[in-house]
Design a protein around this motif. Structure first.
Motif, PDB file in Angstrom:
ATOM      1  N   ARG A 193       0.714  -0.922   0.013  1.00 35.66           N
ATOM      2  CA  ARG A 193      -0.131   0.417   0.085  1.00 35.66           C
ATOM      3  C   ARG A 193       0.468   1.137   0.007  1.00 35.66           C
ATOM      4  N   GLU A 194       2.246   1.404   0.798  1.00 42.29           N
ATOM      5  CA  GLU A 194       2.628   2.485   0.702  1.00 42.29           C
ATOM      6  C   GLU A 194       3.656   2.687  -0.289  1.00 42.29           C
ATOM      7  N   ALA A 195       3.888   1.734  -1.666  1.00 42.77           N
ATOM      8  CA  ALA A 195       4.691   1.827  -2.433  1.00 42.77           C
ATOM      9  C   ALA A 195       3.295   1.472  -3.795  1.00 42.77           C
ATOM     10  N   TYR A 196       1.950   1.741  -3.648  1.00 45.24           N
ATOM     11  CA  TYR A 196       1.081   1.746  -4.577  1.00 45.24           C
ATOM     12  C   TYR A 196       1.416   0.370  -6.283  1.00 45.24           C
ATOM     13  N   MET A 197       1.929  -0.357  -5.169  1.00 40.62           N
ATOM     14  CA  MET A 197       2.212  -1.785  -5.756  1.00 40.62           C
ATOM     15  C   MET A 197       1.789  -3.450  -5.687  1.00 40.62           C
ATOM     16  N   VAL A 198       1.790  -3.929  -7.157  1.00 42.93           N
ATOM     17  CA  VAL A 198       0.468  -5.559  -6.600  1.00 42.93           C
ATOM     18  C   VAL A 198       2.442  -6.285  -7.190  1.00 42.93           C
ATOM     19  N   ILE A 199       2.924  -7.100  -6.223  1.00 41.68           N
ATOM     20  CA  ILE A 199       3.885  -7.850  -6.835  1.00 41.68           C
ATOM     21  C   ILE A 199       3.326  -9.668  -7.424  1.00 41.68           C
ATOM     22  N   LYS A 200       3.241  -9.789  -8.661  1.00 43.83           N
ATOM     23  CA  LYS A 200       2.701 -11.135  -8.707  1.00 43.83           C
ATOM     24  C   LYS A 200       3.410 -11.823  -9.669  1.00 43.83           C
ATOM     25  N   ASN A 201       4.131 -13.155  -8.872  1.00 49.58           N
ATOM     26  CA  ASN A 201       4.963 -13.927  -9.564  1.00 49.58           C
ATOM     27  C   ASN A 201       6.410 -13.197  -9.525  1.00 49.58           C
ATOM     28  N   HIS A 202       6.650 -12.673  -8.349  1.00 48.40           N
ATOM     29  CA  HIS A 202       8.084 -12.198  -8.692  1.00 48.40           C
ATOM     30  C   HIS A 202       8.157 -10.576  -9.302  1.00 48.40           C
ATOM     31  N   GLN A 203       6.804 -10.316 -10.398  1.00 46.70           N
ATOM     32  CA  GLN A 203       7.580  -8.854 -11.180  1.00 46.70           C
ATOM     33  C   GLN A 203       5.877  -7.520  -9.934  1.00 46.70           C
ATOM     34  N   ASN A 204       7.280  -6.731 -10.068  1.00 41.55           N
ATOM     35  CA  ASN A 204       6.723  -5.587  -9.283  1.00 41.55           C
ATOM     36  C   ASN A 204       6.101  -4.792 -10.248  1.00 41.55           C
ATOM     37  N   ILE A 205       4.295  -4.456 -10.424  1.00 40.95           N
ATOM     38  CA  ILE A 205       3.511  -3.783 -10.809  1.00 40.95           C
ATOM     39  C   ILE A 205       2.825  -3.124 -10.536  1.00 40.95           C
ATOM     40  N   SER A 206       3.133  -1.614 -11.224  1.00 39.04           N
ATOM     41  CA  SER A 206       3.168   0.079 -10.388  1.00 39.04           C
ATOM     42  C   SER A 206       1.988   0.119 -10.815  1.00 39.04           C
ATOM     43  N   LEU A 207       0.693   0.483  -9.753  1.00 40.36           N
ATOM     44  CA  LEU A 207      -0.489   1.026  -9.359  1.00 40.36           C
ATOM     45  C   LEU A 207      -0.290   2.557  -9.512  1.00 40.36           C
ATOM     46  N   SER A 208      -1.868   3.254  -9.664  1.00 44.85           N
ATOM     47  CA  SER A 208      -2.360   5.177  -9.402  1.00 44.85           C
ATOM     48  C   SER A 208      -2.828   4.702  -8.447  1.00 44.85           C
ATOM     49  N   LYS A 209      -2.875   6.017  -7.940  1.00 43.94           N
ATOM     50  CA  LYS A 209      -3.766   5.873  -6.669  1.00 43.94           C
ATOM     51  C   LYS A 209      -5.175   5.534  -6.321  1.00 43.94           C
ATOM     52  N   LYS A 210      -5.998   5.216  -7.476  1.00 47.15           N
ATOM     53  CA  LYS A 210      -7.210   5.268  -7.892  1.00 47.15           C
ATOM     54  C   LYS A 210      -7.192   3.622  -8.126  1.00 47.15           C
ATOM     55  N   GLU A 211      -6.353   3.159  -8.696  1.00 44.27           N
ATOM     56  CA  GLU A 211      -6.291   1.980  -8.830  1.00 44.27           C
ATOM     57  C   GLU A 211      -6.044   0.762  -7.565  1.00 44.27           C
ATOM     58  N   LEU A 212      -5.394   1.418  -7.079  1.00 45.17           N
ATOM     59  CA  LEU A 212      -4.530   1.085  -5.120  1.00 45.17           C
ATOM     60  C   LEU A 212      -5.899   0.778  -5.187  1.00 45.17           C
ATOM     61  N   ASP A 213      -7.124   2.250  -4.761  1.00 48.21           N
ATOM     62  CA  ASP A 213      -8.260   1.899  -3.970  1.00 48.21           C
ATOM     63  C   ASP A 213      -9.352   1.296  -4.606  1.00 48.21           C
ATOM     64  N   LEU A 214      -9.608   1.322  -6.005  1.00 51.38           N
ATOM     65  CA  LEU A 214     -10.539  -0.110  -6.495  1.00 51.38           C
ATOM     66  C   LEU A 214     -10.179  -1.431  -5.208  1.00 51.38           C
ATOM     67  N   LEU A 215      -8.612  -1.845  -5.540  1.00 53.67           N
ATOM     68  CA  LEU A 215      -8.515  -2.988  -5.055  1.00 53.67           C
ATOM     69  C   LEU A 215      -8.729  -3.159  -4.539  1.00 53.67           C
ATOM     70  N   LEU A 216      -7.989  -2.335  -3.755  1.00 57.90           N
ATOM     71  CA  LEU A 216      -8.368  -2.468  -1.743  1.00 57.90           C
ATOM     72  C   LEU A 216      -9.923  -2.794  -1.181  1.00 57.90           C
ATOM     73  N   LEU A 217     -10.164  -1.679  -2.266  1.00 56.47           N
ATOM     74  CA  LEU A 217     -11.444  -1.903  -1.676  1.00 56.47           C
ATOM     75  C   LEU A 217     -12.262  -3.393  -2.082  1.00 56.47           C
ATOM     76  N   LEU A 218     -12.495  -4.125  -3.375  1.00 55.82           N
ATOM     77  CA  LEU A 218     -12.515  -5.569  -3.580  1.00 55.82           C
ATOM     78  C   LEU A 218     -12.058  -6.574  -2.857  1.00 55.82           C
ATOM     79  N   ILE A 219     -10.876  -6.400  -2.291  1.00 52.37           N
ATOM     80  CA  ILE A 219     -10.478  -7.459  -1.661  1.00 52.37           C
ATOM     81  C   ILE A 219     -10.540  -6.840   0.027  1.00 52.37           C
ATOM     82  N   SER A 220     -11.061  -5.995   0.370  1.00 54.64           N
ATOM     83  CA  SER A 220     -11.314  -6.150   1.758  1.00 54.64           C
ATOM     84  C   SER A 220     -13.045  -6.994   2.610  1.00 54.64           C
ATOM     85  N   LYS A 221     -12.714  -7.438   0.495  1.00 54.50           N
ATOM     86  CA  LYS A 221     -14.376  -8.944   1.559  1.00 54.50           C
ATOM     87  C   LYS A 221     -14.253  -9.289  -0.118  1.00 54.50           C
ATOM     88  N   PRO A 222     -13.738 -10.546  -0.233  1.00 48.08           N
ATOM     89  CA  PRO A 222     -13.461 -11.325  -0.768  1.00 48.08           C
ATOM     90  C   PRO A 222     -14.839 -12.276  -1.590  1.00 48.08           C
TER      91      PRO A 222
END
Length: 227
Positions: A145-174
């Motif tokens: 959350r601090e780096a606005y980043m997702v790590i998938k299969n050892h690859q760093n994937i940068s997210l915009s703030k809105k993309e991160l906010d959206l992802l955090l909302l969705l994963i808050s209740k899978p």
């Protein structure tokens, strides 16, 4: 997602030393991972986010000092406890390790009771504001959350703030279906006027980055996150 036991990453190119430390730590209830050099340590750390990393100074491929410096340059490990393991009493080497970000030294040969006491003491130093609380792990996804980043299969994937906010909302209740109106309110708030198309575009960008399999469309209703 909370880990029940402290996680320790042991890094040494001598397998017998790793196994000796592992045996004593696991007897005390610690969760232990191991790596044989600095390069493997960096990869493993990004998978398990340890509470303490014990790094041998002298290793092939990448030594402990270089690995420590590299880990400290990464947001999730800036406050992780790093102890250097060494058989050398060289002051200059210790100064170099401290400059690289090491917190402490553990001397070889390992004396079990002293080793465990040192590990326990280091854990007591751990600040409650550890960046681990800003890292979420879901199967093959690590969300920083601090780096606005997702790590998938050892690859760093940068997210915009809105993309991160959206992802955090969705994963808050899978598994929960989030209505479009709920997403609009939680991510964009009252102050921004947006349409359904804006949500769709951000969802598409997230799918492109982290994989479409994780975010499912519930037609006419909204979206749901699936692990």
């Amino acid at each position: 997602m909370e880990q029940l036991h402290p996680v320790i990453l042991l890094v040494d190119d001598e397998e017998d030393i790793i196994e000796f430390m592992r045996y004593n730590l696991e007897r005390e209830g610690y969760k232990v991972y191991a790596a044989k050099d600095g390069l493997e340590a960096i990869v493993t750390a990004q998978k398990v986010y340890p509470d303490i990393i014990v790094l041998d100074i002298m290793m092939p491929e990448m030594g402990g000092v270089e690995a420590c410096r590299e880990l400290r340059s990464m947001s999730p490990f800036q406050n992780t406890i790093i102890a250097m393991l060494t058989a050398h009493g060289n002051d200059q080497l210790q100064f170099t390790a401290f400059d690289a970000g090491a917190d402490d030294f553990i001397a070889k040969p390992i004396r079990p009771r002293l080793f465990l006491s040192r590990i326990n003491a280091l854990l007591r130093r751990k600040q409650p504001s550890s960046p681990k609380r800003n890292v979420i792990t879901l199967k093959n996804l690590v969300i920083d959350r601090e780096a606005y980043m997702v790590i998938k299969n050892h690859q760093n994937i940068s997210l915009s703030k809105k993309e991160l906010d959206l992802l955090l909302l969705l994963i808050s209740k899978p598994g929960k279906v989030f209505y479009r109106s709920e997403i609009m309110m939680q991510v964009w708030g009252h102050d921004e006027v947006i349409g359904d198309r804006t949500i769709d575009v951000h969802v598409k960008k997230l799918r492109d980055k982290i994989g479409a399999i994780h975010i499912k469309t519930i037609k006419g209703i909204g979206y749901v996150f699936s692990v």
